[in-house]
Every structure is written in structure tokens, then in C-alpha cells.
Enzyme design. Structure first.
Site, PDB file in Angstrom:
ATOM      1  N   TYR A 101       6.058  -3.187  -9.912  1.00  0.00           N
ATOM      2  CA  TYR A 101       5.566  -2.385  -8.783  1.00  0.00           C
ATOM      3  C   TYR A 101       4.406  -1.525  -9.264  1.00  0.00           C
ATOM      4  O   TYR A 101       4.492  -0.872 -10.303  1.00  0.00           O
ATOM      5  CB  TYR A 101       6.683  -1.477  -8.256  1.00  0.00           C
ATOM      6  CG  TYR A 101       6.211  -0.455  -7.235  1.00  0.00           C
ATOM      7  CD1 TYR A 101       6.372  -0.685  -5.872  1.00  0.00           C
ATOM      8  CD2 TYR A 101       5.598   0.735  -7.637  1.00  0.00           C
ATOM      9  CE1 TYR A 101       5.938   0.243  -4.932  1.00  0.00           C
ATOM     10  CE2 TYR A 101       5.149   1.665  -6.701  1.00  0.00           C
ATOM     11  CZ  TYR A 101       5.324   1.417  -5.358  1.00  0.00           C
ATOM     12  OH  TYR A 101       4.883   2.326  -4.428  1.00  0.00           O
ATOM     13  N   GLU A 190      -0.817  -0.396  -2.445  1.00  0.00           N
ATOM     14  CA  GLU A 190       0.473  -0.681  -3.080  1.00  0.00           C
ATOM     15  C   GLU A 190       0.652  -2.175  -3.286  1.00  0.00           C
ATOM     16  O   GLU A 190       0.362  -2.968  -2.395  1.00  0.00           O
ATOM     17  CB  GLU A 190       1.606  -0.143  -2.198  1.00  0.00           C
ATOM     18  CG  GLU A 190       2.982  -0.285  -2.837  1.00  0.00           C
ATOM     19  CD  GLU A 190       4.100   0.061  -1.857  1.00  0.00           C
ATOM     20  OE1 GLU A 190       4.644   1.165  -1.952  1.00  0.00           O
ATOM     21  OE2 GLU A 190       4.411  -0.779  -0.991  1.00  0.00           O
TER      22      GLU A 190
END
Ligand code: GDP
Ligand code: MN
Length: 382
Positions: A101, A190
Site C-alpha cells: 500500500y 493512493e
């Protein structure tokens, strides 16, 4: 402005972040054709402006073009948290060895950009932050100094990425994410998951990209990406009228002048035991026409049962606002109860104007709290 995954990936591609090749499809037939062109197994991905698509059945693998068509039939029209799927992104399927992530957003408190990176990707990042906060590496970038390559290495080492090739690829992506963030005036970039393939190749499998609305004038090519069909019609109408309007889920319509006062008004309504139906900011001007426009926006929301008009006159003059309220009442058939609280410049004149006209559905309250309580009561009684 939130971008769809495929649009965010397009911007990623422009700064050199590796993504898989894909095609857009709006029908099962187009999905089949896209899969044929791409060749081999593909993943059929719902394009909606919300996360958690995988869990909701909006992301499916397909071994061939025929299967892609079948999966497209299942996903198109699906309702994912209130967002109906009308577009699909057909992407060449990736084999996944690891899911990481990586994100870059603002830490408003620190007035700096904030990187977050963890090797525990793929799942909800909130869950990682809660259950294993040590696994989540955070790093802030001073906007005056800009980004330094050592910061990328600190993220990568901090999260414990051991493989040298992986370290280098991720560090490069970290830098490019900063390029994208700055170049497109993003609020959020993101990548979840940032994957490592079994061959050791790192790439962005998903994208969440939010561009600052106030910077869109500098990015006409991004502004053009706005999907008018998906936009809330009321928000689109508000934009047309130059009214700042955010829909909330309660029943008290909130109208204030200035973002600070309007936010406080939302708080006071909640404090008084009610739920705001919206956030509507007249802005600094607050002339009569502005009031008419804002009321025409709020009253289009069928959830609104009472309106709380909270004005603190500075540049805005309360008498002008009072005239606007009366003009609006004259122009539209508005029978919702309205509670007005006027204070500041020309407040007396404003209150007198309203008292003299005395429309049946309008009440004037002296303080914010009293006005809020009254508005909440009236909404509950409706
Ligand atoms: P989200 O659920 O909205 O975050 O959508 P994502 O694009 O992140 O996809 C959700 C999950 O689907 C990912 O975490 C992967 O596990 C899986 N997935 C997505 N694309 C692929 C792919 O190309 N290959 C494989 N094997 N899995 C994928
Ligand atoms: Mn994701």
C-alpha cells in the site's frame, strides 16, 4: 474531484508509474472486444467513485474474452454503495505475489504532504493503522524543500522491504507519485494494492486520485474527465448556480455565509439534537440573488423538512439577505418552515424587514442555539 480508477491510472502512466494495459467498456460486447484486443486473461473492474469494489463483487477475473463478456453482464448495473456501475475497465490480469500500500495525501495539521507505506496492502488501510500501526510507515514532505530521494528509501526500508530490485522499483514509484501529486494538484494519490508480481515486477493495480477542485482551472484535461452522468444532479445544479453545496443525510437544511459559520451551523444543529440535510454556503457576498439561488438549491432536496438560515453580516448586509429571503419566498412556492438568525452588519434592519413582511412560514430567532433548536423541532414535527 475524484477520478475513476482508469483515469487515475492514466495520470499515473503520464508520470511513469507502471500500470497494466487496459480498455474501457460500457457493454458486455465491448468488454469481450476489449479482452480480445488485450489477449489472455483479464480482470473486469467496475468503475465507480467508491472503494471496496472487490468485496462488493465489482472486480472479477476472466480467463478469456467470452468469460469477460459474462463477467461484464454480472457487474454492469450492480449497485456498489449507492453507485450504479455503468463503465468497466478491462485490464490485462496480473499475477500477484505481494500486495503493498502506498499513498500521498495532506496532513493538514502539519501543513505538509504525508506519505503512507506498508507491505500489508490489499486490505483496508484503516485496519492496518488500527491493528498493526508499526507496519504503517508515515513520512511528511516539506512543501518548501520538496521531495528528496532519501525519503523514498526511508519509506521502503522502514516498511522492511528486503529485496534490492523491489526497493529500487518502489523508491522510483514513490518519487513519481510525488510528481503526480504536485503536477496535477492532487489532494490524494493512493495505490492499493501496489503489487509485486512473481517475476518481481512492481506496479499499481488500483488507483484512487483526487484533484483539488480549486486547481481544476489549471488542468483543463483533468476537468474534462468529470463524468456528468455520475454527478449528483443537485450538486451539478448548485455548481451551475455558483452555490457551495454538500449533501448530507439529515432533514435540516443549513444555509450560512462563509464556510466557517456554515460548518459551525452544522455543528450547532447536531448539538441541538438534529441532523443537517446539507451544507450550503452563500459565500461572502450574500446578495439577494445569491439567497434566491441557494434556497432554490436546498429546496430541491426532498429530505429537507426545515431550513436554518444563519447569517453573520460582515461584508454581507443582513438587510440585503432579508430582502433575498423575501424575494425567494415571492418567486417560489416555498412552504417549508424557515428559521432565520441574523446578526452583524444591518441586523436590526434585516430583522425589521422580515418582521414587517411576516411570511407565515418564517420565524426569526435571536441566537444561533435558539434558532437551531427551533429548526430541529420544526423538522421533527414535519
Ligand atoms: P477495490 O476493491 O475497489 O480496492 O479494487 P482493487 O482494484 O484494489 O481490486 C481489489 C482486489 O482484486 C485486489 O486487491 C486484488 O486482490 C484483486 N485484483 C485486482 N486486479 C487483479 C489482477 O489483475 N489479478 C489478480 N490476481 N487479482 C486482482
Ligand atoms: Mn484497491
Amino acid at each position: 474531484m475524484d477520478l475513476y480508477e482508469y483515469q487515475g491510472k492514466e495520470l499515473f502512466k503520464r508520470v511513469g508509474i507502471p500500470v497494466s494495459e487496459g480498455r474501457l467498456a460500457t457493454t458486455p460486447g465491448e468488454a469481450r472486444q476489449a479482452a480480445e484486443v488485450l489477449g489472455g486473461p483479464v480482470v473486469v473492474k467496475a468503475q465507480v467513485l467508491t472503494g471496496g469494489r472487490g468485496k462488493a463483487g465489482g472486480i472479477k477475473l476472466a480467463a478469456n474474452a467470452h468469460e469477460a463478456e459474462e463477467r461484464a453482464k454480472e457487474i454492469l448495473g450492480l449497485d456498489i454503495r449507492g453507485h450504479v456501475v455503468r463503465k468497466l475497465w478491462i485490464e490485462r490480469a496480473s499475477d500477484i505475489a505481494k500486495e503493498y500500500y502506498l499513498s500521498l495525501t495532506f496532513d493538514r495539521g502539519a501543513k505538509q504532504a504525508l506519505y503512507m507505506f506498508t507491505t500489508q496492502g490489499g486490505v483496508d488501510i484503516e485496519q492496518v493503522a488500527e491493528e498493526s500501526p508499526d507496519a504503517l510507515v508515515q513520512l511528511r514532505v516539506d512543501p518548501l524543500e520538496g521531495f528528496h530521494p532519501w525519503q523514498a528509501r526511508r519509506l521502503v526500508y522502514g516498511a522492511g522491504v528486503a529485496d534490492r530490485s523491489e526497493q529500487n522499483q518502489i523508491a522510483a514509484i514513490v518519487g513519481k507519485l510525488h510528481d503526480a501529486f504536485v503536477r496535477f494538484d492532487a489532494m490524494l494519490c493512493e495505490i492499493n494494492p501496489l503489487i509485486v508480481t512473481p517475476e518481481g515486477e512492481v506496479k499499481a493495480l488500483d488507483s484512487k486520485f483526487t484533484v483539488d477542485d480549486n486547481a481544476l482551472f489549471r488542468h483543463p484535461e483533468v476537468a474534462e474527465m468529470r463524468d456528468l452522468d455520475a454527478a449528483d444532479p443537485l450538486e451539478a445544479y448548485a455548481r451551475e448556480k455558483h452555490v457551495t453545496y454538500v449533501k448530507l443525510d439529515g432533514d435540516v437544511g443549513v444555509l450560512g455565509n462563509g464556510a466557517g459559520l456554515t460548518m459551525s451551523t452544522v455543528d450547532v444543529v447536531t448539538f441541538a439534537g438534529g441532523r443537517p440535510a446539507n451544507f450550503c454556503d452563500l459565500g461572502g457576498g450574500g446578495d439577494a440573488q445569491g439567497v434566491v439561488d441557494a434556497l432554490s438549491v436546498i429546496t430541491r432536496d426532498p429530505q429537507v423538512k426545515a431550513i436554518f438560515f444563519n447569517i453573520f453580516g460582515g461584508i454581507t448586509r443582513c438587510d440585503e439577505v432579508a430582502r433575498g429571503i423575501l424575494q425567494a419566498l415571492g418567486e417560489m412556492s416555498l412552504d417549508l418552515p424557515i428559521v432565520a438568525r441574523l446578526d452583524g452588519t444591518n441586523a436590526e434592519e434585516g430583522r425589521t424587514i422580515l418582521a414587517e413582511a411576516a411570511p407565515a412560514n418564517l420565524r426569526v430567532a435571536p441566537t444561533m442555539l435558539e434558532a437551531a433548536k427551533l429548526a430541529v423541532e420544526l423538522a421533527a414535527a414535519a
